[in-house]
Design a protein around this motif. Structure first.
Motif, mmCIF file in Angstrom:
data_model
loop_
_atom_site.group_PDB
_atom_site.id
_atom_site.type_symbol
_atom_site.label_atom_id
_atom_site.label_comp_id
_atom_site.label_asym_id
_atom_site.label_seq_id
_atom_site.Cartn_x
_atom_site.Cartn_y
_atom_site.Cartn_z
ATOM 1 N N LYS A 11 0.949 -1.239 0.032
ATOM 2 C CA LYS A 11 0.004 0.008 -0.073
ATOM 3 C C LYS A 11 1.002 1.219 -0.152
ATOM 4 C CE LYS A 11 -0.649 0.265 4.893
ATOM 5 N NZ LYS A 11 -1.756 0.329 6.109
ATOM 6 N N VAL A 13 1.889 4.658 1.248
ATOM 7 C CA VAL A 13 1.589 5.567 2.509
ATOM 8 C C VAL A 13 2.137 6.811 2.375
ATOM 9 C CG1 VAL A 13 2.032 5.675 4.983
ATOM 10 C CG2 VAL A 13 1.747 3.405 4.063
ATOM 11 N N GLU A 30 6.254 9.736 -0.177
ATOM 12 C CA GLU A 30 5.315 8.565 -0.649
ATOM 13 C C GLU A 30 6.271 7.516 -0.615
ATOM 14 O OE1 GLU A 30 3.608 9.243 -4.291
ATOM 15 O OE2 GLU A 30 2.252 10.928 -3.596
ATOM 16 N N HIS A 35 1.840 -4.712 2.982
ATOM 17 C CA HIS A 35 0.756 -4.869 3.752
ATOM 18 C C HIS A 35 0.510 -6.409 4.304
ATOM 19 C CE1 HIS A 35 -3.107 -3.320 5.740
ATOM 20 N NE2 HIS A 35 -3.748 -4.251 5.253
ATOM 21 N N THR A 76 -7.236 4.118 -0.668
ATOM 22 C CA THR A 76 -5.820 3.795 -0.582
ATOM 23 C C THR A 76 -5.211 2.936 -1.805
ATOM 24 O OG1 THR A 76 -6.231 3.261 1.728
ATOM 25 C CG2 THR A 76 -4.227 2.158 0.921
#
Length: 107
Positions: A11, A13, A30, A35, A76
């Motif tokens: 993912k 973040v 970024e 995950h 997301t």
């Protein structure tokens, strides 16, 4: 031997935007974070999922996850990757639903 969750789910973040000493805003950092493990299924039949707002959504990919995998919020950005890092699928989470035996996410 069949592996139930052979792929990795990553993912995106996005960190907080900060100001430098002159007060200028710096771009947010970024970072892709693993995950958990998963399995993906492409939607070749035009199936739909009903989103939380009640709208029907024709999804591209269904991601199956172990029950203990943490929640993924709608919006997301995620990638399903092979163990060698090759991206199999990517997109934004449209719906996440935990259940008794596993969790599911729709892109």
């Amino acid at each position: 031997m069949v592996i139930q969750y052979p792929y990795e789910l990553w993912k995106l973040v996005i960190g907080q935007r900060l100001q430098n000493a002159e007060g200028d805003w710096l771009p947010a950092v970024e970072t892709w974070v693993k995950h958990g493990m998963c399995r993906d299924e492409q939607n070749g039949r035009g199936q739909v999922v009903i989103l939380e707002d009640g709208k029907a959504y024709v999804f591209n990919t269904l991601i199956q996850l172990p029950k203990r995998t943490g929640k993924l919020l709608s919006g997301t950005s995620v990638q399903v990757r092979m163990p060698d890092g090759e991206v199999r699928a990517e997109g934004e989470i449209m719906q996440f639903r935990p259940s008794q035996l596993h969790a599911q996410a729709w892109l």
